[in-house]
Design a protein around this motif. Structure first.
Motif, PDB file in Angstrom:
ATOM      1  N   SER A  13       1.138   2.542  -2.191  1.00  0.00           N
ATOM      2  CA  SER A  13      -0.058   2.385  -3.028  1.00  0.00           C
ATOM      3  C   SER A  13      -0.156   0.972  -3.597  1.00  0.00           C
ATOM      4  O   SER A  13      -1.246   0.404  -3.698  1.00  0.00           O
ATOM      5  N   LYS A  14       0.965   0.365  -3.949  1.00  0.00           N
ATOM      6  CA  LYS A  14       0.973  -1.004  -4.483  1.00  0.00           C
ATOM      7  C   LYS A  14       0.728  -2.023  -3.376  1.00  0.00           C
ATOM      8  O   LYS A  14       0.109  -3.064  -3.600  1.00  0.00           O
ATOM      9  N   ILE A  35      -1.175  -1.466  -0.778  1.00  0.00           N
ATOM     10  CA  ILE A  35      -2.612  -1.374  -0.541  1.00  0.00           C
ATOM     11  C   ILE A  35      -3.362  -2.183  -1.591  1.00  0.00           C
ATOM     12  O   ILE A  35      -4.272  -2.954  -1.271  1.00  0.00           O
ATOM     13  N   GLN A  36      -2.972  -2.016  -2.836  1.00  0.00           N
ATOM     14  CA  GLN A  36      -3.621  -2.739  -3.931  1.00  0.00           C
ATOM     15  C   GLN A  36      -3.485  -4.254  -3.751  1.00  0.00           C
ATOM     16  O   GLN A  36      -4.446  -5.000  -3.910  1.00  0.00           O
ATOM     17  N   LYS A  37      -2.294  -4.704  -3.385  1.00  0.00           N
ATOM     18  CA  LYS A  37      -2.052  -6.143  -3.195  1.00  0.00           C
ATOM     19  C   LYS A  37      -2.912  -6.686  -2.049  1.00  0.00           C
ATOM     20  O   LYS A  37      -3.516  -7.752  -2.173  1.00  0.00           O
ATOM     21  N   TYR A  49      -5.717  -5.432  -0.942  1.00  0.00           N
ATOM     22  CA  TYR A  49      -7.121  -5.372  -1.335  1.00  0.00           C
ATOM     23  C   TYR A  49      -7.482  -6.528  -2.264  1.00  0.00           C
ATOM     24  O   TYR A  49      -8.546  -7.132  -2.132  1.00  0.00           O
ATOM     25  N   MET A  50      -6.595  -6.841  -3.190  1.00  0.00           N
ATOM     26  CA  MET A  50      -6.879  -7.874  -4.182  1.00  0.00           C
ATOM     27  C   MET A  50      -6.629  -9.296  -3.658  1.00  0.00           C
ATOM     28  O   MET A  50      -7.349 -10.217  -4.008  1.00  0.00           O
TER      29      MET A  50
END
Length: 80
Positions: free
Chosen positions: A12-13, A15-17, A19-20
């Motif tokens: 999940s982290k 994916i977040q990284k 995406y950002m």
């Protein structure tokens, strides 16, 4: 963030990284996965999406020695 630190993150982290901070490059089909390739800093990262199960199975740095490279090389100019 180092490659080792990224590898240790939960999915999940990761994916977040991506995406950002990542930039989408290209998507390919590879067996049962759709693989999205992202540029994160100076490194390429593959996201393995399993459409049958509607989930991301894994996220890992691109292995330039893998046979999948042939699917990318005709679309992207890698400085190897």
């Amino acid at each position: 963030m180092s490659r080792e630190d990224f590898k240790k993150l939960p999915i999940s982290k990761k994916i977040q990284k991506l995406y950002m901070e990542g930039t989408f490059v290209v998507a390919i089909r590879y067996y049962s996965h759709k693989i999205n390739l992202y540029l994160l800093g100076d490194d390429y990262v593959e996201v393995f999406y399993n459409h049958k199960h509607d989930r991301i199975d894994k996220i890992e740095y691109l292995n330039h020695q893998h046979t999948r490279m042939k699917f990318y090389l005709d679309q992207i100019n890698f400085d190897l």
